[in-house]
Design an enzyme around this catalytic site. Structure first.
Site, PDB file in Angstrom:
ATOM      1  N   TYR A  53      62.644  43.905  26.353  1.00 15.35           N
ATOM      2  CA  TYR A  53      61.732  43.082  25.554  1.00 15.35           C
ATOM      3  C   TYR A  53      60.391  43.779  25.338  1.00 15.35           C
ATOM      4  O   TYR A  53      59.981  44.591  26.159  1.00 15.35           O
ATOM      5  CB  TYR A  53      61.483  41.751  26.257  1.00 15.35           C
ATOM      6  CG  TYR A  53      62.706  40.891  26.446  1.00 15.35           C
ATOM      7  CD1 TYR A  53      63.852  41.071  25.680  1.00 15.35           C
ATOM      8  CD2 TYR A  53      62.712  39.877  27.415  1.00 15.35           C
ATOM      9  CE1 TYR A  53      64.964  40.270  25.874  1.00 15.35           C
ATOM     10  CE2 TYR A  53      63.825  39.068  27.598  1.00 15.35           C
ATOM     11  CZ  TYR A  53      64.949  39.283  26.841  1.00 15.35           C
ATOM     12  OH  TYR A  53      66.052  38.480  27.039  1.00 15.35           O
ATOM     13  N   LEU A 238      67.207  26.362  21.989  1.00 17.56           N
ATOM     14  CA  LEU A 238      66.808  25.854  20.677  1.00 17.56           C
ATOM     15  C   LEU A 238      67.409  26.698  19.555  1.00 17.56           C
ATOM     16  O   LEU A 238      66.992  26.579  18.395  1.00 17.56           O
ATOM     17  CB  LEU A 238      65.279  25.824  20.556  1.00 17.56           C
ATOM     18  CG  LEU A 238      64.561  24.891  21.532  1.00 17.56           C
ATOM     19  CD1 LEU A 238      63.045  24.997  21.368  1.00 17.56           C
ATOM     20  CD2 LEU A 238      65.013  23.453  21.334  1.00 17.56           C
ATOM     21  N   LEU A 243      67.108  24.691  16.046  1.00 19.86           N
ATOM     22  CA  LEU A 243      67.133  23.303  16.505  1.00 19.86           C
ATOM     23  C   LEU A 243      65.747  22.655  16.537  1.00 19.86           C
ATOM     24  O   LEU A 243      65.592  21.558  17.075  1.00 19.86           O
ATOM     25  CB  LEU A 243      67.795  23.215  17.882  1.00 19.86           C
ATOM     26  CG  LEU A 243      69.326  23.307  17.842  1.00 19.86           C
ATOM     27  CD1 LEU A 243      69.901  23.545  19.225  1.00 19.86           C
ATOM     28  CD2 LEU A 243      69.914  22.033  17.227  1.00 19.86           C
TER      29      LEU A 243
END
Length: 347
Positions: A53, A238, A243
């Site tokens: 990341y 999500l 979502l």
């Protein structure tokens, strides 16, 4: 905030885990610091990161920056004892890290030193294998998944090599516990079997994608998780923002993930929008915000240890943290199941 036991350890982890994969790209260090402070103040006691990341986008120039930002916060805040740090070693094929080398005893020792240095800590609480060397059916590969090319003997020999190396990392005090990510039921079972047979470290968790729109965990992995006490750390609860409803009707909000990845990792399908329309209608009828409903549903699943969610901004985090006060009744849960039966596996 509720707390669940991590695998067969005595460690309690919060039912929500703060994900940090946008720290260093979409999220600045200053805002990341505010987010981590806020998460601790609201009872979250586990942060998840990875040597890979940040994402959105992944870049050779930024690889490792999320760990660096978390490490800078740990040093500045003095809150190391208030939070469990989970990170991950990249699996085979990630060309931006060690030229895509597989996970071996050699790469583990190199990777752990880099993560410890960036995080500015002496021990990682949960060290996870980001994806199997043999590949994974996650990331929408389930539609064409074919394990017939796997070499079982080679896979098991590598698992033994890795587990022995993990024992060394534990003996050196560099890692407390270990987990998997993007694994299958068969793979997880082998890790557990080999560890038990040789008295090597046990995998305590599995970090796979799980949400109202991605329920691959619901059958064999759910059974394994229950019987073997290996808890799910669910990422993308999500569905990369789908979502929240913010992408409905073709919308692409400024600074959103969809600006950087239009198809959201092949999640942006016509059936996904149909499913979200159905869940939005359901959420409105039960008078709950859809992101709160999605997180509350994840938290309530019987095999859930912690749902990993991220926020690009502190304002988003403030809103999402309110989801811990949302609890879904049987009528709502039944309607969620009805939507899933009508529109299963939408991406």
């Amino acid at each position: 905030m509720k707390y669940n036991t991590l695998g067969r350890t005595e460690i309690l982890v919060s039912e929500l885990c703060l994900g940090t994969m946008t720290y260093g790209t979409q999220t600045s260090e200053d805002d990341a610091f505010r987010q981590m402070d806020m998460a601790i103040d609201h009872g979250i006691n586990i942060f998840d990161t990875a040597e890979l990341y940040p994402v959105n986008p992944i870049s050779r120039n930024t690889v490792g920056d999320s760990e660096r930002i978390v490490g800078n916060w740990l040093k500045k805040s003095g809150k190391r004892n208030d939070v469990l740090i989970a990170t991950k070693i990249a699996g085979e094929g990630m060309q931006l890290i060690r030229n895509g080398e597989p996970i071996t005893a050699h790469t583990l020792n190199r990777a752990i030193e880099g993560s410890l240095q960036r995080l500015q800590i002496g021990t990682i609480d949960l060290y996870q294998l980001h994806w199997p060397n043999r590949g994974s059916y996650m990331f929408r590969k389930n539609w064409t998944y074919d394990p017939s090319g796997q070499k079982t003997d080679d896979t098991l020999a590598n698992m033994e090599e890795v587990l022995a190396a993990l024992q060394g990392l534990r003996d050196q005090g560099k890692v407390r516990h270990f987990g998997l990510s993007n694994e299958s039921a068969w793979g997880t079972a082998q890790w557990l079997r080999l560890a038990q047979a040789n008295n090597w470290p046990r995998m305590q968790s599995i970090q796979n994608e799980y949400s109202l729109l991605c329920r691959l965990f619901d059958t064999d992995l759910a059974e394994l998780a229950h019987n073997e006490k290996i808890g799910l750390l669910a990422y993308s609860p999500l569905a990369t923002g789908i979502l929240t409803g913010k992408y409905q009707n073709g919308r692409i909000p400024p600074a959103s993930r969809r600006e950087h990845s239009h198809n959201l990792g092949n999640r942006a399908t016509d059936r996904a929008w149909q499913a979200v329309d159905a869940y939005l209608d359901l959420a409105n009828r039960f008078e709950v915000a859809l992101p709160h409903l999605a997180l509350a549903w994840c938290r309530a699943r019987p095999f859930m240890t912690s749902a990993i969610f991220g926020a690009t901004t502190t304002e988003q985090l403030t809103f999402l943290l309110d989801s811990v006060d949302v609890h879904l009744d049987d009528a709502c849960l039944a309607e969620i199941d009805a939507v899933n039966r009508t529109i299963p596996m939408p991406f």
